[in-house]
Design a protein around this motif. Structure first.
Motif, PDB file in Angstrom:
ATOM      1  N   UNK A 171      18.190  17.915 -33.832  1.00  0.00           N
ATOM      2  CA  UNK A 171      18.812  17.109 -32.780  1.00  0.00           C
ATOM      3  C   UNK A 171      18.794  17.830 -31.426  1.00  0.00           C
ATOM      4  N   UNK A 172      18.033  18.914 -31.320  1.00  0.00           N
ATOM      5  CA  UNK A 172      17.913  19.644 -30.066  1.00  0.00           C
ATOM      6  C   UNK A 172      16.432  19.767 -29.706  1.00  0.00           C
ATOM      7  N   UNK A 173      16.148  19.667 -28.421  1.00  0.00           N
ATOM      8  CA  UNK A 173      14.774  19.734 -27.931  1.00  0.00           C
ATOM      9  C   UNK A 173      14.708  20.746 -26.787  1.00  0.00           C
ATOM     10  N   UNK A 174      13.798  21.706 -26.900  1.00  0.00           N
ATOM     11  CA  UNK A 174      13.599  22.680 -25.826  1.00  0.00           C
ATOM     12  C   UNK A 174      12.358  22.290 -25.036  1.00  0.00           C
ATOM     13  N   UNK A 175      12.513  22.163 -23.716  1.00  0.00           N
ATOM     14  CA  UNK A 175      11.369  21.948 -22.845  1.00  0.00           C
ATOM     15  C   UNK A 175      11.375  23.039 -21.775  1.00  0.00           C
ATOM     16  N   UNK A 176      10.272  23.148 -21.048  1.00  0.00           N
ATOM     17  CA  UNK A 176      10.127  24.234 -20.093  1.00  0.00           C
ATOM     18  C   UNK A 176       9.885  23.697 -18.681  1.00  0.00           C
ATOM     19  N   UNK A 177      10.577  24.309 -17.742  1.00  0.00           N
ATOM     20  CA  UNK A 177      10.496  23.947 -16.325  1.00  0.00           C
ATOM     21  C   UNK A 177       9.051  23.869 -15.849  1.00  0.00           C
ATOM     22  N   UNK A 178       8.269  24.874 -16.188  1.00  0.00           N
ATOM     23  CA  UNK A 178       6.904  24.958 -15.677  1.00  0.00           C
ATOM     24  C   UNK A 178       6.068  23.750 -16.083  1.00  0.00           C
ATOM     25  N   UNK A 179       6.242  23.292 -17.314  1.00  0.00           N
ATOM     26  CA  UNK A 179       5.475  22.129 -17.785  1.00  0.00           C
ATOM     27  C   UNK A 179       6.036  20.829 -17.216  1.00  0.00           C
ATOM     28  N   UNK A 180       7.352  20.766 -17.028  1.00  0.00           N
ATOM     29  CA  UNK A 180       7.950  19.569 -16.436  1.00  0.00           C
ATOM     30  C   UNK A 180       7.473  19.380 -14.999  1.00  0.00           C
ATOM     31  N   UNK A 181       7.323  20.470 -14.262  1.00  0.00           N
ATOM     32  CA  UNK A 181       6.899  20.392 -12.872  1.00  0.00           C
ATOM     33  C   UNK A 181       5.412  20.059 -12.757  1.00  0.00           C
ATOM     34  N   UNK A 182       4.598  20.657 -13.602  1.00  0.00           N
ATOM     35  CA  UNK A 182       3.142  20.468 -13.485  1.00  0.00           C
ATOM     36  C   UNK A 182       2.658  19.182 -14.142  1.00  0.00           C
ATOM     37  N   UNK A 183       3.345  18.724 -15.200  1.00  0.00           N
ATOM     38  CA  UNK A 183       2.916  17.510 -15.883  1.00  0.00           C
ATOM     39  C   UNK A 183       4.125  16.724 -16.382  1.00  0.00           C
ATOM     40  N   UNK A 184       4.916  16.171 -15.451  1.00  0.00           N
ATOM     41  CA  UNK A 184       6.150  15.483 -15.851  1.00  0.00           C
ATOM     42  C   UNK A 184       5.908  14.283 -16.758  1.00  0.00           C
ATOM     43  N   UNK A 185       4.816  13.568 -16.533  1.00  0.00           N
ATOM     44  CA  UNK A 185       4.549  12.381 -17.359  1.00  0.00           C
ATOM     45  C   UNK A 185       4.406  12.758 -18.830  1.00  0.00           C
ATOM     46  N   UNK A 186       3.659  13.814 -19.124  1.00  0.00           N
ATOM     47  CA  UNK A 186       3.457  14.225 -20.516  1.00  0.00           C
ATOM     48  C   UNK A 186       4.780  14.634 -21.160  1.00  0.00           C
ATOM     49  N   UNK A 187       5.601  15.373 -20.417  1.00  0.00           N
ATOM     50  CA  UNK A 187       6.894  15.818 -20.955  1.00  0.00           C
ATOM     51  C   UNK A 187       7.793  14.617 -21.231  1.00  0.00           C
ATOM     52  N   UNK A 188       7.846  13.664 -20.293  1.00  0.00           N
ATOM     53  CA  UNK A 188       8.742  12.524 -20.450  1.00  0.00           C
ATOM     54  C   UNK A 188       8.271  11.590 -21.561  1.00  0.00           C
ATOM     55  N   UNK A 189       6.972  11.427 -21.721  1.00  0.00           N
ATOM     56  CA  UNK A 189       6.451  10.615 -22.826  1.00  0.00           C
ATOM     57  C   UNK A 189       6.802  11.265 -24.168  1.00  0.00           C
ATOM     58  N   UNK A 190       6.687  12.586 -24.230  1.00  0.00           N
ATOM     59  CA  UNK A 190       7.053  13.297 -25.452  1.00  0.00           C
ATOM     60  C   UNK A 190       8.543  13.151 -25.747  1.00  0.00           C
ATOM     61  N   UNK A 191       9.370  13.220 -24.697  1.00  0.00           N
ATOM     62  CA  UNK A 191      10.809  13.027 -24.882  1.00  0.00           C
ATOM     63  C   UNK A 191      11.112  11.612 -25.365  1.00  0.00           C
ATOM     64  N   UNK A 192      10.385  10.634 -24.834  1.00  0.00           N
ATOM     65  CA  UNK A 192      10.605   9.247 -25.255  1.00  0.00           C
ATOM     66  C   UNK A 192      10.357   9.092 -26.752  1.00  0.00           C
ATOM     67  N   UNK A 193       9.319   9.747 -27.255  1.00  0.00           N
ATOM     68  CA  UNK A 193       9.031   9.687 -28.688  1.00  0.00           C
ATOM     69  C   UNK A 193      10.158  10.335 -29.485  1.00  0.00           C
ATOM     70  N   UNK A 194      10.648  11.470 -29.006  1.00  0.00           N
ATOM     71  CA  UNK A 194      11.740  12.171 -29.692  1.00  0.00           C
ATOM     72  C   UNK A 194      13.017  11.334 -29.689  1.00  0.00           C
ATOM     73  N   UNK A 195      13.258  10.639 -28.572  1.00  0.00           N
ATOM     74  CA  UNK A 195      14.461   9.810 -28.446  1.00  0.00           C
ATOM     75  C   UNK A 195      14.276   8.435 -29.080  1.00  0.00           C
ATOM     76  N   UNK A 196      13.052   8.125 -29.468  1.00  0.00           N
ATOM     77  CA  UNK A 196      12.707   6.828 -30.064  1.00  0.00           C
ATOM     78  C   UNK A 196      13.032   5.676 -29.108  1.00  0.00           C
ATOM     79  N   UNK A 197      12.524   5.816 -27.881  1.00  0.00           N
ATOM     80  CA  UNK A 197      12.637   4.767 -26.874  1.00  0.00           C
ATOM     81  C   UNK A 197      11.242   4.465 -26.333  1.00  0.00           C
ATOM     82  N   UNK A 198      11.118   3.356 -25.650  1.00  0.00           N
ATOM     83  CA  UNK A 198       9.843   2.934 -25.081  1.00  0.00           C
ATOM     84  C   UNK A 198       9.377   3.936 -24.026  1.00  0.00           C
ATOM     85  N   UNK A 199       8.130   4.386 -24.111  1.00  0.00           N
ATOM     86  CA  UNK A 199       7.635   5.356 -23.138  1.00  0.00           C
ATOM     87  C   UNK A 199       7.001   4.701 -21.912  1.00  0.00           C
ATOM     88  N   UNK A 200       6.893   3.370 -21.886  1.00  0.00           N
ATOM     89  CA  UNK A 200       6.245   2.678 -20.776  1.00  0.00           C
ATOM     90  C   UNK A 200       6.852   3.003 -19.408  1.00  0.00           C
TER      91      UNK A 200
END
Length: 298
Positions: A171-200
């Motif tokens: 129930x915990x997810x670790x993400x990294x600042x460097x990847x969020x800044x350089x590729x926010x879309x990829x990080x947020x899509x991955x979070x959407x899958x983890x949260x089981x919400x629509x990634x659109x």
């Protein structure tokens, strides 16, 4: 499930894009943003104090409707230890936790610049002097207004992260600042899958960096702007496009272009040596849990 308490918590680290992450998540139709970002309801426990009445906390989520998640984004929670963590587990409904980490030397330097820009320390305070003050304050008990001690301590992630991962597991997810800044879309899509919400919504989102450190020409104007921003934070967060327009206008009027002091090599080497052992221990721990590492941990 209680609808008037959050079930998605963003913790740690300060100056690691938690504001941007909160803004991106709150822009999703299935996620309710509390309006005020850092609620810090549980933060007093970090300093062995008691939180306010729970009803005060619930007010921030009173307008929640059918959103799957409601967020509390309070980076300070990560540093609260077992006492704070266990109180969160006791009080909140079943919830998920997102941890965001940043390479600790970069985080320290960003925090130093932020303190200068926010007028907590003198703009001309030398980095070497600042680092020595931080190291000296590590000898004394932690206090909520001791930003010198916190500046060093909050990058010692291994002192805090394992006890959260041990308690929350999947129930915990670790993400990294460097990847969020350089590729926010990829990080947020991955979070959407983890949260089981629509990634659109994240596929079409405009990712704007929030809470940038800005140096200013006129300190009185800046103090007034900080006061207004804090006073109208909830309104501005609920009207994000207006906030962006007002912020950009303010930058044009009062931002100082040349602001960052040159970081000398000696100071950076001291900081790298300060965090080296903590990084090594955190890397070993995360590997043992099969958690992906950032480059600075490899």
């Amino acid at each position: 499930m209680s609808r008037d308490l959050p079930n998605l918590i963003i913790i740690g680290a300060h100056k690691a894009a938690t504001t941007s992450l909160y803004t991106y998540l709150a822009g999703h139709s299935e996620i309710y943003g509390s309006g005020k970002k850092e609620l810090d309801y549980f933060t007093p426990l970090r300093y062995k104090k008691q939180p306010d009445p729970i009803e005060d906390y619930k007010k921030y989520f009173a307008d929640r409707k059918n959103e799957k998640y409601a967020i509390d984004a309070s980076p300070a929670y990560m540093y609260g230890g077992k006492l704070l963590r266990d109180k969160m587990i006791e009080v909140l409904p079943p919830h998920k936790v997102i941890v965001i980490l940043r390479e600790p030397v970069d985080r320290f330097l960003s925090n130093y610049n932020w303190l200068r820009a926010k007028l907590f320390i003198k703009p001309d305070e030398d980095l070497k002097i600042f680092i020595q003050k931080c190291i000296e304050e590590m000898k004394y008990p932690l206090q909520d207004n001791n930003f010198y001690r916190r500046s060093i301590e909050e990058g010692m992630y291994n002192d805090f992260v394992p006890e959260w991962v041990d308690a929350y597991d999947k129930e915990i997810k670790i993400i990294y600042f460097e990847k969020l800044i350089t590729n926010p879309k990829a990080i947020m899509v991955d979070l959407a899958k983890w949260l089981q919400i629509d990634d659109t919504p994240f596929l079409n989102m405009e990712f704007v960096t929030e809470n940038k450190t800005v140096f200013v020409k006129n300190k009185l104007v800046h103090s007034a702007a900080l006061f207004l921003n804090n006073s109208f934070e909830v309104f501005l967060r609920r009207n994000h496009q207006l906030k962006v327009k007002l912020r950009n206008l303010y930058y044009k009027v009062n931002q100082e272009e040349k602001n960052n002091k040159i970081i000398d090599g000696e100071s950076k080497e001291l900081l790298y040596s300060t965090y080296k052992e903590s990084n090594k221990r955190l890397s070993n721990y995360l590997k043992s849990r099969s958690i992906q590492l950032s480059d600075w941990l490899n």
